[in-house]
Every structure is written in C-alpha cells, then in structure tokens.
Motif scaffolding. Structure first.
Motif, PDB file in Angstrom:
ATOM      1  N   LEU A   3      30.050  54.909  39.321  1.00  0.00           N
ATOM      2  CA  LEU A   3      28.944  53.043  39.852  1.00  0.00           C
ATOM      3  C   LEU A   3      30.448  52.265  39.815  1.00  0.00           C
ATOM      4  CD1 LEU A   3      26.572  52.070  39.881  1.00  0.00           C
ATOM      5  CD2 LEU A   3      26.184  51.116  37.594  1.00  0.00           C
ATOM      6  N   ASP A   4      30.718  51.249  40.846  1.00  0.00           N
ATOM      7  CA  ASP A   4      31.374  50.435  41.062  1.00  0.00           C
ATOM      8  C   ASP A   4      30.842  49.452  39.948  1.00  0.00           C
ATOM      9  OD1 ASP A   4      33.086  48.464  41.955  1.00  0.00           O
ATOM     10  OD2 ASP A   4      32.690  48.758  44.561  1.00  0.00           O
ATOM     11  N   ALA A   5      31.498  48.923  39.341  1.00  0.00           N
ATOM     12  CA  ALA A   5      30.947  47.106  38.370  1.00  0.00           C
ATOM     13  C   ALA A   5      31.784  46.455  38.743  1.00  0.00           C
ATOM     14  CB  ALA A   5      31.341  47.971  36.701  1.00  0.00           C
ATOM     15  N   SER A   6      32.377  46.257  39.915  1.00  0.00           N
ATOM     16  CA  SER A   6      33.676  44.870  40.032  1.00  0.00           C
ATOM     17  C   SER A   6      32.694  44.462  40.818  1.00  0.00           C
ATOM     18  CB  SER A   6      34.957  46.100  41.072  1.00  0.00           C
ATOM     19  OG  SER A   6      34.038  46.025  42.474  1.00  0.00           O
ATOM     20  N   ALA A   7      33.607  43.174  40.205  1.00  0.00           N
ATOM     21  CA  ALA A   7      33.002  41.659  40.740  1.00  0.00           C
ATOM     22  C   ALA A   7      32.499  41.683  42.130  1.00  0.00           C
ATOM     23  CB  ALA A   7      34.222  40.689  40.841  1.00  0.00           C
ATOM     24  N   SER A   8      33.163  41.965  43.335  1.00  0.00           N
ATOM     25  CA  SER A   8      33.223  42.455  44.475  1.00  0.00           C
ATOM     26  C   SER A   8      31.208  42.829  44.710  1.00  0.00           C
ATOM     27  CB  SER A   8      33.201  42.827  45.433  1.00  0.00           C
ATOM     28  OG  SER A   8      33.234  44.600  45.422  1.00  0.00           O
ATOM     29  N   MET A   9      30.406  44.135  43.792  1.00  0.00           N
ATOM     30  CA  MET A   9      28.906  44.206  43.563  1.00  0.00           C
ATOM     31  C   MET A   9      28.082  43.570  43.634  1.00  0.00           C
ATOM     32  SD  MET A   9      29.334  47.492  44.682  1.00  0.00           S
ATOM     33  CE  MET A   9      28.026  48.303  44.303  1.00  0.00           C
ATOM     34  N   GLN A  10      28.460  41.522  43.058  1.00  0.00           N
ATOM     35  CA  GLN A  10      27.902  40.477  42.794  1.00  0.00           C
ATOM     36  C   GLN A  10      27.867  39.892  43.621  1.00  0.00           C
ATOM     37  OE1 GLN A  10      28.701  38.765  38.740  1.00  0.00           O
ATOM     38  NE2 GLN A  10      30.501  39.900  38.926  1.00  0.00           N
ATOM     39  N   ALA A  44      32.761  52.032  36.920  1.00  0.00           N
ATOM     40  CA  ALA A  44      34.315  51.890  37.126  1.00  0.00           C
ATOM     41  C   ALA A  44      34.941  50.177  37.427  1.00  0.00           C
ATOM     42  CB  ALA A  44      34.206  52.479  38.687  1.00  0.00           C
ATOM     43  N   GLY A  45      35.699  49.346  36.923  1.00  0.00           N
ATOM     44  CA  GLY A  45      35.797  48.236  36.474  1.00  0.00           C
ATOM     45  C   GLY A  45      37.343  48.139  36.281  1.00  0.00           C
ATOM     46  N   ALA A  46      38.012  47.087  35.901  1.00  0.00           N
ATOM     47  CA  ALA A  46      39.132  47.151  35.032  1.00  0.00           C
ATOM     48  C   ALA A  46      39.786  48.339  34.590  1.00  0.00           C
ATOM     49  CB  ALA A  46      39.083  46.275  35.008  1.00  0.00           C
ATOM     50  N   GLN A  47      38.835  48.596  33.272  1.00  0.00           N
ATOM     51  CA  GLN A  47      38.656  50.708  32.697  1.00  0.00           C
ATOM     52  C   GLN A  47      37.287  50.764  33.154  1.00  0.00           C
ATOM     53  OE1 GLN A  47      39.819  48.613  28.672  1.00  0.00           O
ATOM     54  NE2 GLN A  47      41.113  48.090  28.840  1.00  0.00           N
ATOM     55  N   THR A  48      38.041  52.179  33.106  1.00  0.00           N
ATOM     56  CA  THR A  48      37.183  53.188  33.033  1.00  0.00           C
ATOM     57  C   THR A  48      36.213  53.167  32.056  1.00  0.00           C
ATOM     58  OG1 THR A  48      38.041  54.381  35.001  1.00  0.00           O
ATOM     59  CG2 THR A  48      36.252  55.601  34.027  1.00  0.00           C
ATOM     60  N   THR A  73      36.496  42.115  37.393  1.00  0.00           N
ATOM     61  CA  THR A  73      37.338  42.393  37.869  1.00  0.00           C
ATOM     62  C   THR A  73      37.155  43.481  38.636  1.00  0.00           C
ATOM     63  OG1 THR A  73      37.307  43.926  36.713  1.00  0.00           O
ATOM     64  CG2 THR A  73      37.303  42.236  35.021  1.00  0.00           C
ATOM     65  N   GLY A  74      38.187  43.486  39.342  1.00  0.00           N
ATOM     66  CA  GLY A  74      38.410  44.188  40.056  1.00  0.00           C
ATOM     67  C   GLY A  74      37.724  46.289  39.948  1.00  0.00           C
ATOM     68  N   ALA A  75      37.725  47.007  40.807  1.00  0.00           N
ATOM     69  CA  ALA A  75      37.698  48.230  40.227  1.00  0.00           C
ATOM     70  C   ALA A  75      38.704  49.541  39.982  1.00  0.00           C
ATOM     71  CB  ALA A  75      36.480  48.713  40.974  1.00  0.00           C
ATOM     72  N   ASN A  76      39.106  50.236  39.157  1.00  0.00           N
ATOM     73  CA  ASN A  76      40.182  51.413  39.518  1.00  0.00           C
ATOM     74  C   ASN A  76      39.596  52.395  39.398  1.00  0.00           C
ATOM     75  OD1 ASN A  76      41.554  52.433  38.449  1.00  0.00           O
ATOM     76  ND2 ASN A  76      42.866  51.795  36.507  1.00  0.00           N
ATOM     77  N   LEU A  77      38.678  52.439  41.036  1.00  0.00           N
ATOM     78  CA  LEU A  77      37.934  53.266  41.368  1.00  0.00           C
ATOM     79  C   LEU A  77      38.739  55.039  41.260  1.00  0.00           C
ATOM     80  CD1 LEU A  77      36.188  52.446  44.151  1.00  0.00           C
ATOM     81  CD2 LEU A  77      35.801  52.972  42.351  1.00  0.00           C
ATOM     82  N   ARG A  78      40.065  54.808  40.997  1.00  0.00           N
ATOM     83  CA  ARG A  78      41.144  56.358  41.212  1.00  0.00           C
ATOM     84  C   ARG A  78      41.315  56.737  39.788  1.00  0.00           C
ATOM     85  NH1 ARG A  78      45.539  58.991  38.913  1.00  0.00           N
ATOM     86  NH2 ARG A  78      46.541  59.903  40.161  1.00  0.00           N
ATOM     87  N   ASP A  79      41.032  55.980  38.393  1.00  0.00           N
ATOM     88  CA  ASP A  79      41.103  56.126  36.970  1.00  0.00           C
ATOM     89  C   ASP A  79      39.110  56.907  37.199  1.00  0.00           C
ATOM     90  OD1 ASP A  79      43.255  56.149  36.377  1.00  0.00           O
ATOM     91  OD2 ASP A  79      43.067  54.308  35.079  1.00  0.00           O
ATOM     92  N   SER A  80      38.600  56.834  37.721  1.00  0.00           N
ATOM     93  CA  SER A  80      37.085  57.092  37.630  1.00  0.00           C
ATOM     94  C   SER A  80      36.711  58.471  38.234  1.00  0.00           C
ATOM     95  CB  SER A  80      36.081  55.957  37.714  1.00  0.00           C
ATOM     96  OG  SER A  80      36.192  54.710  37.742  1.00  0.00           O
ATOM     97  N   ILE A  81      37.171  58.316  39.581  1.00  0.00           N
ATOM     98  CA  ILE A  81      37.553  59.048  40.711  1.00  0.00           C
ATOM     99  C   ILE A  81      38.353  60.722  39.199  1.00  0.00           C
ATOM    100  CG2 ILE A  81      37.901  60.562  42.343  1.00  0.00           C
ATOM    101  CD1 ILE A  81      37.235  58.655  43.190  1.00  0.00           C
TER     102      ILE A  81
END
Length: 85
Positions: A3-10, A44-48, A73-81
């Motif tokens: 789940l993308d939990a970054s700021a853009s998802m708002q 997936a946020g700044a921290q997974t 925050t941004g999302a760290n998708l790489r760590d989440s994947i």
C-alpha cells in the motif's frame, strides 16, 4: 499487498482520496482470497512498515487496512518490494 502510504496518496483527484481508493482495492483483493491463500499488508512510506504479517485471516488483514494512514513523506517502494519478495 503493498500500500503506497506516501503524501501523494492524499490527493483528492479520486474520491474521496487516492489512499482510500487504494484501501478499497486492497479490501477487494483480501475478500477474494480463498481459505488456503495468505497475504501480508505492507505500507510503503518513508519507512516500510508491515501492517499485517503473512496470514490467511481475512479479518486481521482488513483490520490492518482499516488502520492504515498515509504519511506526509515520500514512499520507499524499493524496500517494500524487497520485503515482499
């Protein structure tokens, strides 16, 4: 399920928000799981963050989704994947 939990998802270009639309889609995925299927919920946020560890308990997965919140925050998708794999 990541789940993308970054700021853009708002953003509200999708009603009521991108984040709530993603939650709705994830709820549908969880509902479609068979009794033998298992899933993990990862935010997936700044921290997974693992919101729900690997389980076949649909109620636990849905509770994790319902408690999820987006972060400013941004999302760290790489760590989440990497974690998901």
């Amino acid at each position: 399920i990541i789940l993308d939990a970054s700021a853009s998802m708002q953003a509200t270009d999708v009603s009521p928000s991108r984040f709530q639309a993603a939650i709705s889609q994830a709820q549908k995925l969880v509902s479609a799981l068979s009794s033998d299927d298992k899933a993990t919920i990862i935010a997936a946020g700044a921290q997974t963050r693992v919101l729900a560890p690997m389980t076949s308990d649909k109620n636990a997965l849905k509770r994790a989704l319902n408690s999820a919140t987006p972060q400013d925050t941004g999302a760290n998708l790489r760590d989440s994947i990497v974690l998901a794999s």
